[in-house]
Enzyme design. Structure first.
Site, mmCIF file in Angstrom:
data_model
loop_
_atom_site.group_PDB
_atom_site.id
_atom_site.type_symbol
_atom_site.label_atom_id
_atom_site.label_comp_id
_atom_site.label_asym_id
_atom_site.label_seq_id
_atom_site.Cartn_x
_atom_site.Cartn_y
_atom_site.Cartn_z
ATOM 1 N N ASP A 16 36.265 33.383 17.039
ATOM 2 C CA ASP A 16 34.854 33.123 17.320
ATOM 3 C C ASP A 16 34.311 34.013 18.421
ATOM 4 O O ASP A 16 33.273 34.673 18.266
ATOM 5 C CB ASP A 16 34.640 31.658 17.701
ATOM 6 C CG ASP A 16 34.906 30.711 16.545
ATOM 7 O OD1 ASP A 16 35.507 31.141 15.546
ATOM 8 O OD2 ASP A 16 34.530 29.534 16.653
ATOM 9 N N ARG A 96 34.661 21.920 31.922
ATOM 10 C CA ARG A 96 33.449 22.709 31.673
ATOM 11 C C ARG A 96 32.670 23.074 32.940
ATOM 12 O O ARG A 96 32.135 24.185 33.025
ATOM 13 C CB ARG A 96 32.542 21.978 30.678
ATOM 14 C CG ARG A 96 33.150 21.767 29.286
ATOM 15 C CD ARG A 96 34.118 22.830 28.898
ATOM 16 N NE ARG A 96 34.563 22.752 27.506
ATOM 17 C CZ ARG A 96 35.693 23.271 27.091
ATOM 18 N NH1 ARG A 96 36.510 23.863 27.962
ATOM 19 N NH2 ARG A 96 36.042 23.204 25.825
ATOM 20 N N ASP A 125 30.027 20.355 24.368
ATOM 21 C CA ASP A 125 30.309 21.438 25.296
ATOM 22 C C ASP A 125 29.102 22.325 25.561
ATOM 23 O O ASP A 125 28.919 22.835 26.669
ATOM 24 C CB ASP A 125 31.476 22.288 24.788
ATOM 25 C CG ASP A 125 32.821 21.644 25.080
ATOM 26 O OD1 ASP A 125 32.873 20.736 25.927
ATOM 27 O OD2 ASP A 125 33.821 22.052 24.473
ATOM 28 N N SER A 180 40.519 21.618 15.128
ATOM 29 C CA SER A 180 39.868 22.290 16.249
ATOM 30 C C SER A 180 40.506 21.743 17.515
ATOM 31 O O SER A 180 40.485 20.533 17.759
ATOM 32 C CB SER A 180 38.366 21.996 16.237
ATOM 33 O OG SER A 180 37.755 22.490 17.404
#
Length: 406
Positions: A16, A96, A125, A180
């Site tokens: 990605d 994060r 996210d 994922s």
């Protein structure tokens, strides 16, 4: 789009984000700076350098942030005994704000006018990255390719790689995990695949950090955790840095089948999502923390912490680490931790974390009062009668008026 000259991208080196590097250059005609953080995900991050160089990136940041992550983010969060919706230990959420902070710092260092990330438009996210970025640099531009492009499948991403000669080594040949996954020192998460059906049990070979409780050793493991001001500073008497503490607990917890979790959570963006998590070290830390606080914290302080905790957890889950309300709660929580010192002994056995001992020089536990034997006058049991009657006064008055009738 000509106003964007340079972008700092949160870069993993995977499919990605490798596509995003090329897409940013094409779409925005800009220079791309990559930032790769080692948060203890268990994979080498240095190969990301060669991948970024192959994509023509000139400014490449690869940083070991494991100690910062645990010391400044995980440990402060655990001082609140934080858990979201009664189960989730917030392993992804707490990583994060650190990534967002470094993205902004690198943007300032390199003169970039935008940041970018690979989070999708369906997840939490994107919110966490961007709320953090705007809190730290209000005027920054954020580019979220998944909300702009039409490359919304793995096949399209692979075709893009072929068309643009992007050297992603697993684009064709490496078997992709059906899940994922996201990992750091606190946890590894799994979503997608068969997990999209909440009725389907997770496959045993999915789990990476832990053995199943059935396969865990028949012999229990005992460990002693030493706390100072609410944080673990030593294991079995050996002083350790924060990230080494968590690494050790992940290993010993995983070996004993501890930390697996299968939940359906409420995402901030509105949908329900089923996910599986392995958080062996965090599961051990939470149990031990509550044990040491049980003897060192005053009752009302402990109860107030428990009342504040769901709000604190929600703030972190939703991406408000840098908000004034989270900082306010953190200050209140940290204020309680000065006396949270001592040792907790745990027994780890087949998925269970069992508290078997706790001691502290700051303990509020008084055996001479709590004993069922002769207390030598340390506690006058007759005092309880007046205490009970005073607390029953409002109930007795209401009962006389018939207010307590069914």
């Amino acid at each position: 789009m000509s106003d964007v000259k340079k972008v700092v991208l949160a870069y993993s080196g995977g499919l990605d984000t490798s596509v995003i590097v090329k897409w940013l250059k094409e779409t925005y005609d800009c220079e791309v700076v990559t930032f790769t953080a080692d948060l203890g995900q268990g994979e080498e991050v240095e190969p990301a350098r060669a991948k970024a160089q192959a994509l023509g990136v000139k400014e490449i940041y690869i940083e070991d942030l494991r100690e910062t992550f645990v010391r400044d983010y995980v440990f402060p969060m655990f001082r609140a005994n934080t858990i979201y919706e009664g189960e989730y230990l917030l392993g992804t959420s707490i990583a994060r704000p650190l990534i967002a902070r470094r993205l902004i710092e690198i943007a300032n260092e390199t003169g970039a006018d935008a940041i970018s990330h690979g989070a999708t438009g369906k997840g939490n996210d994107q919110v966490r990255f961007e709320l953090g970025a705007y809190a730290l640099k209000p005027g920054v531009k954020v580019i979220a390719p998944w909300r702009e492009w039409d490359l919304n499948s793995r096949e399209k991403l692979m075709n893009y790689c072929e068309e643009h000669d992007i050297p992603v080594d697993f684009a064709k040949n490496k078997k992709k995990s059906p899940y994922s996954m996201d990992a750091n020192l606190l946890h590894i998460s799994y979503e997608g695949g068969v997990l999209e059906d909440p009725w389907t049990e997770a496959e045993e070979d999915m789990w990476r950090w832990s053995v199943s409780p059935e396969a865990a050793p028949d012999q229990a493991t005992y460990i002693d955790l030493t706390f100072e001001r609410g944080d673990i500073v030593a294991i079995d008497g050996q002083t350790m840095k924060p990230h080494d503490v968590l690494s050790y607990l992940n290993k010993v917890g995983g070996d004993n089948g501890i930390g697996r979790l299968d939940i359906v959570e409420n995402r901030y963006v509105g949908m329900k999502s089923r996910g599986c998590y392995e958080t062996p070290g965090g599961t051990i830390m939470l149990r031990a923390r509550r044990a040491i606080e049980s003897i060192t914290l005053d009752r009302e302080s402990a109860h107030l912490k428990d009342e504040l905790m769901p709000k604190y957890a929600e703030l972190i889950y939703n991406g408000y680490w840098w908000s004034p309300e989270r900082k306010m709660l953190q200050a209140a929580i940290d204020q309680t931790q000065g006396s949270v010192n001592g040792v907790v002994r745990l027994k780890l056995y087949k998925g269970n974390v069992i508290v078997v001992g706790r001691e502290s020089e700051d303990s509020l536990f008084d055996a001479s009062i709590a004993t069922f034997e002769d207390d030598a006058g340390a506690y006058d049991q007759k005092d309880a009668e007046g205490f009970i009657k005073l607390n029953a006064l409002r109930l007795r008055i209401a009962a006389k008026k018939g207010r307590l009738d069914d």
